[in-house]
Design an enzyme around this catalytic site. Structure first.
Site, short mmCIF file in Angstrom:
data_model
loop_
_atom_site.label_atom_id
_atom_site.label_comp_id
_atom_site.label_asym_id
_atom_site.label_seq_id
_atom_site.Cartn_x
_atom_site.Cartn_y
_atom_site.Cartn_z
N TYR A 153 45.46 6.59 63.92
CA TYR A 153 46.70 6.27 63.21
C TYR A 153 47.34 4.98 63.77
CZ TYR A 153 51.45 7.25 61.34
OH TYR A 153 52.68 7.19 60.71
N ALA A 155 45.82 2.55 65.29
CA ALA A 155 44.97 1.41 64.92
C ALA A 155 45.24 1.01 63.46
CB ALA A 155 43.50 1.76 65.11
P1 NAD Z 1 55.08 12.59 54.26
O1 NAD Z 1 53.85 13.28 54.72
O2 NAD Z 1 56.28 13.38 53.92
O3 NAD Z 1 54.77 11.61 53.05
C1 NAD Z 1 53.54 10.97 52.85
C2 NAD Z 1 53.24 11.00 51.38
O4 NAD Z 1 52.01 10.30 51.14
C3 NAD Z 1 53.04 12.43 50.86
O5 NAD Z 1 53.77 12.59 49.66
C4 NAD Z 1 51.53 12.49 50.61
O6 NAD Z 1 51.18 13.39 49.57
C5 NAD Z 1 51.24 11.06 50.24
N1 NAD Z 1 49.82 10.74 50.38
C6 NAD Z 1 49.03 11.03 51.43
N2 NAD Z 1 47.77 10.63 51.17
C7 NAD Z 1 47.78 10.06 49.93
C8 NAD Z 1 46.79 9.49 49.12
N3 NAD Z 1 45.53 9.41 49.52
N4 NAD Z 1 47.14 9.00 47.91
C9 NAD Z 1 48.42 9.09 47.48
N5 NAD Z 1 49.41 9.65 48.21
C10 NAD Z 1 49.09 10.14 49.43
O7 NAD Z 1 55.41 11.59 55.46
P2 NAD Z 1 56.50 10.45 55.66
O8 NAD Z 1 56.99 10.64 57.04
O9 NAD Z 1 57.46 10.34 54.54
O10 NAD Z 1 55.53 9.17 55.69
C11 NAD Z 1 55.68 8.04 54.85
C12 NAD Z 1 55.09 6.84 55.57
O11 NAD Z 1 55.85 6.57 56.73
C13 NAD Z 1 53.65 7.03 56.03
O12 NAD Z 1 52.92 5.84 55.86
C14 NAD Z 1 53.81 7.32 57.51
O13 NAD Z 1 52.65 6.99 58.22
C15 NAD Z 1 54.99 6.43 57.83
N6 NAD Z 1 55.71 6.78 59.06
C16 NAD Z 1 56.28 8.01 59.21
C17 NAD Z 1 56.95 8.29 60.39
C18 NAD Z 1 57.59 9.63 60.66
O14 NAD Z 1 58.02 9.86 61.81
N7 NAD Z 1 57.72 10.51 59.70
C19 NAD Z 1 57.04 7.33 61.40
C20 NAD Z 1 56.44 6.09 61.19
C21 NAD Z 1 55.79 5.82 60.01
#
Ligand code: NAD
Length: 245
Positions: A153, A155
């Site tokens: 993740y 990377a």
């Molecule tokens: P989340 O899991 O609630 O949301 C991620 C969404 O992406 C989900 O709705 C999921 O169904 C969708 N998804 C996953 N794989 C998919 C695919 N192949 N095609 C289409 N949709 C897909 O998590 P979140 O925390 O809202 O994450 C959103 C973004 O923020 C992500 O890129 C995550 O890496 C990043 N992020 C989150 C955090 C955290 O602490 N929550 C921190 C840093 C970065």
């Protein structure tokens, strides 16, 4: 202020968490938003959170290049030219490096990094013709500082920062801005399994002593999408309660 009035935005991973909060913010700024997600089950609830007439849902796995190309074609035919793209879909497969399998590596790279490359390439063609557009990639602080158990993740999220900066340099002269946000620990489904002492230890690392919410990240993406960020490109805006500084 409806600074994105008339804009068409694509947000991936938009049926919950940071993606849904972002879709709502962009719609409140006046954009019509294509909410893209792989799994249809939450589509009606997600759409209910978007102002009437300003959202449409599209079921598409962002790792499926054909589905993504068809989706963009449909969005442009039915909603208009895309001027904002938010690459937000993300997954984790957390394991110690020595236990990480090829499948864990490949999936995390495909969703978090390759999908952003692919979608950017498709959407940028129209943006280049129109000489206008804003692309925002959702990276992570772990792409900057690393994290045990998240080699794949971290990377991918570091790769997204490299993609952001290179695309920003290539596309700036064509009127397109490319930026990233790097959230810290945000209270969503992705971090829900962090409980008890692990959660407490994490909070102790955050100077503001609390996890963030999707609503703390979405306004930053809205700002980067809009005219207030006209002279900002290639940047990574960290939203983490002061953890990385
Ligand atoms: P989340 O899991 O609630 O949301 C991620 C969404 O992406 C989900 O709705 C999921 O169904 C969708 N998804 C996953 N794989 C998919 C695919 N192949 N095609 C289409 N949709 C897909 O998590 P979140 O925390 O809202 O994450 C959103 C973004 O923020 C992500 O890129 C995550 O890496 C990043 N992020 C989150 C955090 C955290 O602490 N929550 C921190 C840093 C970065």
């Amino acid at each position: 202020m409806r600074e994105l009035q008339g804009a068409v935005a694509i947000v991936t991973g938009a049926f919950r968490g940071i993606g849904l909060a972002t879709a709502r913010q962009l719609a409140e700024a006046g954009a019509t938003v294509a909410l893209v997600n792989r799994d249809a089950s939450r589509a009606p609830e997600a759409l209910r959170e978007i102002p009437e007439g300003q959202g449409r849902t599209f079921i598409c796995d962002v790792t499926d290049a054909q589905c993504v190309a068809d989706m963009v074609e449909l969005v442009e035919a039915e909603m208009g030219p895309v001027s904002v793209l938010v690459n937000n879909a993300g997954v984790t497969r957390d394991k110690l490096l020595v236990r990480t399998t090829d499948d864990d590596w490949d999936l995390v790279m495909a969703v978090n990094l390759k999908a952003a490359f692919n979608l950017t390439k498709i959407v940028a063609r129209g943006m280049i013709r129109r000489r206008a557009g804003s692309i925002i990639n959702v990276s992570s602080v772990v792409g900057i500082m690393g994290n045990p158990g998240q080699s794949n993740y971290s990377a991918a999220k570091a790769g997204l920062i490299g993609l952001t900066k290179s695309a920003a340099k290539e596309l700036a002269a064509r009127g397109i801005r490319v930026n990233a946000v790097a959230p810290g620990f945000i209270d969503t489904q992705m971090t829900a399994e962090l409980e008890g002492p692990a959660r407490e230890a994490l909070i102790a690392m955050i100077p503001m002593r609390e996890l963030g919410n999707p609503e703390d990240v979405a306004p930053v993406i809205r700002f980067l999408a809009g005219p207030g960020a006209r002279y900002i490109t290639g940047q990574v805006i960290v939203v983490d309660g002061g953890m990385v500084m």
